[in-house]
Scaffold this active site. Structure first.
Site, PDB file in Angstrom:
ATOM      1  N   LYS A  68      35.736  27.975  40.000  1.00 15.07           N
ATOM      2  CA  LYS A  68      36.804  27.116  40.532  1.00 15.07           C
ATOM      3  C   LYS A  68      36.672  25.671  40.039  1.00 15.07           C
ATOM      4  O   LYS A  68      37.672  25.005  39.792  1.00 15.07           O
ATOM      5  CB  LYS A  68      36.796  27.150  42.059  1.00 15.07           C
ATOM      6  CG  LYS A  68      37.268  28.482  42.638  1.00 15.07           C
ATOM      7  CD  LYS A  68      37.335  28.394  44.146  1.00 15.07           C
ATOM      8  CE  LYS A  68      37.701  29.724  44.763  1.00 15.07           C
ATOM      9  NZ  LYS A  68      37.823  29.644  46.227  1.00 15.07           N
ATOM     10  N   ALA A 158      22.018  16.300  52.069  1.00 17.37           N
ATOM     11  CA  ALA A 158      22.603  15.312  51.146  1.00 17.37           C
ATOM     12  C   ALA A 158      24.006  15.721  50.715  1.00 17.37           C
ATOM     13  O   ALA A 158      24.888  14.879  50.519  1.00 17.37           O
ATOM     14  CB  ALA A 158      21.698  15.153  49.930  1.00 17.37           C
ATOM     15  N   TYR A 216      34.927  37.456  55.318  1.00 20.78           N
ATOM     16  CA  TYR A 216      35.647  38.511  56.038  1.00 20.78           C
ATOM     17  C   TYR A 216      34.928  39.830  55.824  1.00 20.78           C
ATOM     18  O   TYR A 216      34.304  40.060  54.799  1.00 20.78           O
ATOM     19  CB  TYR A 216      37.110  38.594  55.569  1.00 20.78           C
ATOM     20  CG  TYR A 216      37.241  38.746  54.083  1.00 20.78           C
ATOM     21  CD1 TYR A 216      37.207  37.623  53.263  1.00 20.78           C
ATOM     22  CD2 TYR A 216      37.361  39.992  53.489  1.00 20.78           C
ATOM     23  CE1 TYR A 216      37.280  37.749  51.887  1.00 20.78           C
ATOM     24  CE2 TYR A 216      37.441  40.129  52.106  1.00 20.78           C
ATOM     25  CZ  TYR A 216      37.405  39.002  51.324  1.00 20.78           C
ATOM     26  OH  TYR A 216      37.470  39.122  49.961  1.00 20.78           O
TER      27      TYR A 216
HETATM   28  P1  NDP Z   1      29.357  27.887  47.590  1.00 15.49           P
HETATM   29  O1  NDP Z   1      28.334  28.670  46.878  1.00 15.49           O
HETATM   30  O2  NDP Z   1      30.133  26.844  46.873  1.00 15.49           O
HETATM   31  O3  NDP Z   1      28.659  27.144  48.850  1.00 15.49           O
HETATM   32  C1  NDP Z   1      27.777  27.852  49.686  1.00 15.49           C
HETATM   33  C2  NDP Z   1      27.455  27.012  50.918  1.00 15.49           C
HETATM   34  O4  NDP Z   1      26.786  27.855  51.840  1.00 15.49           O
HETATM   35  C3  NDP Z   1      26.526  25.833  50.664  1.00 15.49           C
HETATM   36  O5  NDP Z   1      26.914  24.779  51.515  1.00 15.49           O
HETATM   37  C4  NDP Z   1      25.154  26.395  51.035  1.00 15.49           C
HETATM   38  O6  NDP Z   1      24.246  25.400  51.477  1.00 15.49           O
HETATM   39  C5  NDP Z   1      25.533  27.266  52.209  1.00 15.49           C
HETATM   40  N1  NDP Z   1      24.584  28.351  52.495  1.00 15.49           N
HETATM   41  C6  NDP Z   1      24.333  29.453  51.745  1.00 15.49           C
HETATM   42  N2  NDP Z   1      23.464  30.258  52.373  1.00 15.49           N
HETATM   43  C7  NDP Z   1      23.165  29.664  53.556  1.00 15.49           C
HETATM   44  C8  NDP Z   1      22.328  30.012  54.656  1.00 15.49           C
HETATM   45  N3  NDP Z   1      21.629  31.139  54.661  1.00 15.49           N
HETATM   46  N4  NDP Z   1      22.271  29.170  55.714  1.00 15.49           N
HETATM   47  C9  NDP Z   1      22.987  28.031  55.717  1.00 15.49           C
HETATM   48  N5  NDP Z   1      23.790  27.633  54.702  1.00 15.49           N
HETATM   49  C10 NDP Z   1      23.880  28.450  53.631  1.00 15.49           C
HETATM   50  O7  NDP Z   1      30.329  28.979  48.253  1.00 15.49           O
HETATM   51  P2  NDP Z   1      31.855  28.772  48.711  1.00 15.49           P
HETATM   52  O8  NDP Z   1      31.965  27.446  49.352  1.00 15.49           O
HETATM   53  O9  NDP Z   1      32.775  29.065  47.591  1.00 15.49           O
HETATM   54  O10 NDP Z   1      32.049  29.958  49.770  1.00 15.49           O
HETATM   55  C11 NDP Z   1      31.515  29.864  51.080  1.00 15.49           C
HETATM   56  C12 NDP Z   1      32.004  31.021  51.924  1.00 15.49           C
HETATM   57  O11 NDP Z   1      33.412  30.938  52.116  1.00 15.49           O
HETATM   58  C13 NDP Z   1      31.732  32.402  51.327  1.00 15.49           C
HETATM   59  O12 NDP Z   1      31.333  33.279  52.370  1.00 15.49           O
HETATM   60  C14 NDP Z   1      33.077  32.834  50.786  1.00 15.49           C
HETATM   61  O13 NDP Z   1      33.216  34.242  50.794  1.00 15.49           O
HETATM   62  C15 NDP Z   1      33.998  32.186  51.806  1.00 15.49           C
HETATM   63  N6  NDP Z   1      35.354  31.932  51.276  1.00 15.49           N
HETATM   64  C16 NDP Z   1      36.400  32.538  51.898  1.00 15.49           C
HETATM   65  C17 NDP Z   1      37.681  32.314  51.472  1.00 15.49           C
HETATM   66  C18 NDP Z   1      38.807  32.986  52.164  1.00 15.49           C
HETATM   67  O14 NDP Z   1      39.938  32.931  51.665  1.00 15.49           O
HETATM   68  N7  NDP Z   1      38.576  33.598  53.316  1.00 15.49           N
HETATM   69  C19 NDP Z   1      37.999  31.429  50.335  1.00 15.49           C
HETATM   70  C20 NDP Z   1      36.806  30.818  49.755  1.00 15.49           C
HETATM   71  C21 NDP Z   1      35.539  31.080  50.215  1.00 15.49           C
HETATM   72  P3  NDP Z   1      23.295  24.597  50.452  1.00 15.49           P
HETATM   73  O15 NDP Z   1      24.124  23.461  49.927  1.00 15.49           O
HETATM   74  O16 NDP Z   1      22.166  24.169  51.295  1.00 15.49           O
HETATM   75  O17 NDP Z   1      22.893  25.572  49.372  1.00 15.49           O
END
Ligand code: NDP
Length: 272
Positions: A68, A158, A216
């Site tokens: 993206k 951060a 989901y």
């Molecule tokens: P990214 O990889 O960009 O970001 C992941 C985020 O999740 C980061 O902030 C990361 O934290 C955090 N994270 C990952 N694992 C853990 C954990 N075990 N505990 C706490 N924090 C965690 O992913 P996206 O932002 O693209 O996607 C996030 C979610 O949103 C996914 O589940 C995706 O499926 C969902 N989504 C759903 C959509 C929909 O239409 N329903 C559309 C887009 C996304 P850190 O910075 O510390 O690594």
């Protein structure tokens, strides 16, 4: 030849977008082809695949993880909401041969919360967990609904601070959330993919109106269960957001606004 659409991603086999867009096309009464395109995890491979698709007459495309941001950097023109999110999930061909990028994730979330789940966002205290691509895409659309506050919290603090400062909202470490109360808690972390719940204090859900997991699943997610067991009055997963953002992409491509609720029901029933 029917119009052709695709979703680019890696992985992409799990994507429900072809099923959702097939439902929309049935509503519009048109035949179209919507495929999944797996691309190597590399910006050059992504750009090459996108160029080929549109050179061969593609009518529009979606972009999912991990491309993206690459799509945002590469498109020739961007919508305001894609600029604000720094992320593109929808590609629209332009008459001059270029591509316009848009981001419909925030519109999908706001539709699901306000129209589908009947949650009024005005004057509400919102907690947004996560600071990745999905979180970035929804802050501006949520702010447009004039909540009382948005607080961003992330495992890597951060990143929450950077995101919050960019949009002028609050941020907090997970540990600083103890004894704070929120009306709406949105899980935009990818923890649910592996059944993990962000390490937030359980009391943030006490008295909350809604705990929303962007992920989901066919069954209640671990985040939804944790929120329900700790006092959230209502819990929802991200299927409504997913279908809502797809409907907005479809409208941008074809000028037709599909009925979203009936498609959510079809997908939930597993009929598509
Ligand atoms: P990214 O990889 O960009 O970001 C992941 C985020 O999740 C980061 O902030 C990361 O934290 C955090 N994270 C990952 N694992 C853990 C954990 N075990 N505990 C706490 N924090 C965690 O992913 P996206 O932002 O693209 O996607 C996030 C979610 O949103 C996914 O589940 C995706 O499926 C969902 N989504 C759903 C959509 C929909 O239409 N329903 C559309 C887009 C996304 P850190 O910075 O510390 O690594």
């Amino acid at each position: 030849m029917p119009p052709r659409y695709t979703v680019f991603g890696h992985p992409v086999a799990h994507s429900r977008s072809p099923d959702i867009h097939r439902c929309f096309a049935e509503q519009e009464g048109v035949g179209l082809v919507y495929t999944r395109t797996l691309v190597d995890k590399d910006k050059t491979a992504f750009v090459t695949a996108v160029k080929r698709f549109f050179d061969e007459g593609g009518s529009g495309a979606n972009v999912t993880l991990p491309f993206k941001h690459d799509a945002f950097e590469w498109v020739q023109e961007c919508s305001e909401r894609a600029l604000s999110a720094r992320s593109v999930n929808t590609l629209i061909p332009l008459a001059n041969g270029g591509l316009r990028g848009d981001n419909t994730d925030g519109a999908g979330l706001v539709w699901d919360l306000s129209e589908n789940l009947n949650i009024c966002l005005n004057n509400k205290k919102i907690l947004l967990l996560g600071a990745g691509g999905a979180a970035c895409g929804v802050v501006s659309p949520l702010l447009e609904r004039l909540p009382e506050s948005i607080t961003v919290a992330n495992r890597t603090a951060a990143k929450a601070r950077e995101l919050a400062q960019r949009f002028g909202v609050e941020y907090a470490d997970f540990g600083q959330l103890a004894q704070r109360r929120f009306d709406i808690v949105i899980n935009a972390t990818s923890g649910s993919v592996s059944g993990e719940v962000p390490a937030v204090p359980a009391d943030i859900f006490s008295g909350s109106l809604l705990a929303y997991d962007m992920y989901y699943a066919d069954t209640e997610t671990a985040f939804m269960r944790f929120a329900r067991e700790n006092g959230a009055r209502q819990c929802a997963d991200g299927l409504g957001m997913l279908v809502g953002q797809a409907a907005e992409s479809y409208r941008l491509w074809r000028g037709f606004s599909p009925d979203v609720r009936s498609v959510i029901e079809e997908i939930r029933r597993g009929r598509k």
